[in-house]
Motif scaffolding. Structure first.
Motif, mmCIF file in Angstrom:
data_model
loop_
_atom_site.group_PDB
_atom_site.id
_atom_site.type_symbol
_atom_site.label_atom_id
_atom_site.label_comp_id
_atom_site.label_asym_id
_atom_site.label_seq_id
_atom_site.Cartn_x
_atom_site.Cartn_y
_atom_site.Cartn_z
ATOM 1 N N ALA A 146 0.839 -1.205 0.000
ATOM 2 C CA ALA A 146 0.000 0.000 0.000
ATOM 3 C C ALA A 146 0.872 1.252 0.000
ATOM 4 C CB ALA A 146 -0.921 -0.008 1.210
ATOM 5 N N PHE A 147 1.958 1.210 0.774
ATOM 6 C CA PHE A 147 2.910 2.324 0.793
ATOM 7 C C PHE A 147 3.531 2.506 -0.593
ATOM 8 C CE2 PHE A 147 7.275 3.872 1.248
ATOM 9 C CZ PHE A 147 7.078 5.036 1.977
ATOM 10 N N LEU A 148 3.919 1.396 -1.221
ATOM 11 C CA LEU A 148 4.516 1.460 -2.553
ATOM 12 C C LEU A 148 3.503 1.934 -3.581
ATOM 13 C CD1 LEU A 148 6.923 0.845 -4.431
ATOM 14 C CD2 LEU A 148 6.073 -1.501 -4.596
ATOM 15 N N TYR A 149 2.280 1.410 -3.515
ATOM 16 C CA TYR A 149 1.239 1.796 -4.475
ATOM 17 C C TYR A 149 0.974 3.301 -4.418
ATOM 18 C CZ TYR A 149 -3.222 2.189 -6.854
ATOM 19 O OH TYR A 149 -4.219 2.574 -7.727
ATOM 20 N N ALA A 271 -6.428 4.157 0.065
ATOM 21 C CA ALA A 271 -6.147 4.185 -1.374
ATOM 22 C C ALA A 271 -6.019 2.791 -1.980
ATOM 23 C CB ALA A 271 -4.890 5.003 -1.643
ATOM 24 N N PHE A 272 -5.279 1.897 -1.327
ATOM 25 C CA PHE A 272 -5.046 0.588 -1.937
ATOM 26 C C PHE A 272 -6.326 -0.236 -2.002
ATOM 27 C CE2 PHE A 272 -3.075 -3.831 -1.505
ATOM 28 C CZ PHE A 272 -2.947 -3.965 -2.868
ATOM 29 N N ARG A 284 -11.403 2.513 -15.134
ATOM 30 C CA ARG A 284 -10.167 2.716 -15.879
ATOM 31 C C ARG A 284 -9.411 3.903 -15.281
ATOM 32 N NH1 ARG A 284 -13.567 1.336 -20.174
ATOM 33 N NH2 ARG A 284 -13.923 3.504 -20.759
ATOM 34 N N GLY A 285 -8.600 3.616 -14.312
ATOM 35 C CA GLY A 285 -7.833 4.670 -13.668
ATOM 36 C C GLY A 285 -7.214 4.177 -12.374
ATOM 37 N N GLN A 286 -6.334 4.980 -11.808
ATOM 38 C CA GLN A 286 -5.646 4.646 -10.573
ATOM 39 C C GLN A 286 -6.169 5.505 -9.421
ATOM 40 O OE1 GLN A 286 -3.738 2.054 -10.433
ATOM 41 N NE2 GLN A 286 -3.654 1.697 -12.649
ATOM 42 N N VAL A 287 -5.756 5.150 -8.213
ATOM 43 C CA VAL A 287 -6.221 5.828 -7.009
ATOM 44 C C VAL A 287 -5.040 6.510 -6.329
ATOM 45 C CG1 VAL A 287 -7.422 5.558 -4.800
ATOM 46 C CG2 VAL A 287 -7.999 4.069 -6.732
ATOM 47 N N VAL A 288 -5.241 7.742 -5.886
ATOM 48 C CA VAL A 288 -4.222 8.454 -5.122
ATOM 49 C C VAL A 288 -4.796 8.804 -3.752
ATOM 50 C CG1 VAL A 288 -3.123 9.395 -7.181
ATOM 51 C CG2 VAL A 288 -4.892 10.719 -6.025
#
Length: 334
Positions: A146-149, A271-272, A284-288
């Motif tokens: 999760a930290f890395l993501y 986030a993770f 279709r997308g990432q989470v911040v």
């Protein structure tokens, strides 16, 4: 060097998997297994060297592990007390305290079984110790990945920025936790705009039974009051949880642009898991993530981990049954 081959292979699998799809919990497990194999290879190399310092190194590692466990228990206990004072006595705010008590209970059980050596205690201690190791391993995998993501780069362009709701104070006021998400969402939107995009910001959150208006409307008003253009805001006001946030926001985005790309904004501790949910519903997308108060993070992380265990309940239940059967075998052998 052959001892490090499994670790190297697992790390290669991890890298390929992250490049293909970073929103998978299996990435965390593979990374954890790679680190575990690397540590095992280091230990094997140390023992096989037959150095006279090996007993001292092993003793130092055991002592370090005992001190780290004691520090962890104290930290969880103090954090649990602080959570109760600041956030109230809800069940979800007890997780830090419960984790501290569970660790002490397992340690006490293992010591008692080692001293008394009765068959029943040996079987129970074996099962409890196995379960503790299993869940501790998964938790460390979760926290590290999760930290890395949270530090992996998102796409340079996106058509939408989705900010997830989290409840209102007094039924109408945006709390600091949600304000942090909105601030990060506004910053992401500004960065995408500078790169030539013209994204729409979606505030996502329905109206709870104790709220005077939908969360998305309060979030939009909060943004407009701080200078964000009202015409760039879209409200998703039907959702009641994270999965609905994402499903209903996905419907809005697909209707406006079928081949959309987006960035989802939530708090860093969430986030993770939000990314795992986004993958499951086809976003279709990432989470911040946005910053969270330091005292709130440990308990919130435990809550997120618990939710992920529930999401993967079948595989976790199967592993628990196997570990308990191992405890039964230890009882039978004793």
């Amino acid at each position: 060097m052959l001892a490090f081959a499994p670790a190297a292979l697992l790390f290669l699998v991890f890298c390929v998997s992250v490049l293909r799809e970073r929103r998978k919990f299996s990435n965390a497990v593979v990374l954890g297994l790679a680190v575990l194999c690397a540590l095992g290879a280091l230990l094997y190399h140390l023992v096989s060297s037959e150095s006279p310092s090996v007993p001292y190194v092993v003793g130092a590692l055991v002592a370090l592990g005992a001190v780290a466990l004691l520090v962890l228990v104290c930290f969880l206990f103090l954090n649990g007390v602080r959570m109760l004072r600041k956030e109230g006595r809800s069940p979800s705010n007890l997780l830090s305290l419960l984790a501290a008590v569970a660790i002490l209970g397992v340690v006490a059980l293992l010591i008692t079984a080692a001293v008394l050596r009765t068959p029943v205690l040996i079987g129970v201690a074996t099962a409890a110790g196995g379960l503790a190791v299993y869940f501790s391993f998964l938790f460390l995998c979760f926290v590290c990945y999760a930290f890395l993501y949270g530090r992996l780069r998102v796409r340079r362009k996106a058509d939408f920025v989705v900010v997830l709701g989290s409840g209102l104070i007094g039924g109408s006021t945006v709390p600091p936790l949600l304000a942090s998400r909105l601030k990060r969402g506004q910053a992401v939107h500004a960065r995408l705009t500078k790169r030539g995009a013209s994204p729409v910001l979606i505030t996502s959150g329905g109206q709870g039974p104790d709220e005077k208006l939908p969360e998305s409307h309060a979030m939009a008003d909060h943004l407009v009051a701080r200078g964000f253009p009202a015409e760039l805001i879209e409200r998703e006001d039907r959702s009641t949880n994270t999965e609905e946030n994402l499903r209903f926001s996905k419907a809005i985005m697909e209707k406006a642009k079928p081949d959309y790309r987006c960035v989802v904004v939530t708090n860093n501790y969430h986030a993770f898991r939000a990314a795992l949910t986004a993958r499951r519903v086809g976003i279709r997308g990432q989470v911040v993530g946005s910053p969270t108060a330091a005292y709130f993070w440990p308990n919130a992380t435990l809550r997120e981990f618990t939710a992920i265990l529930v999401d993967y309940r079948r595989s976790n239940a199967a592993m628990c049954v196997i570990i308990v059967l191992g405890g039964v075998a230890a009882w039978w052998a004793a």
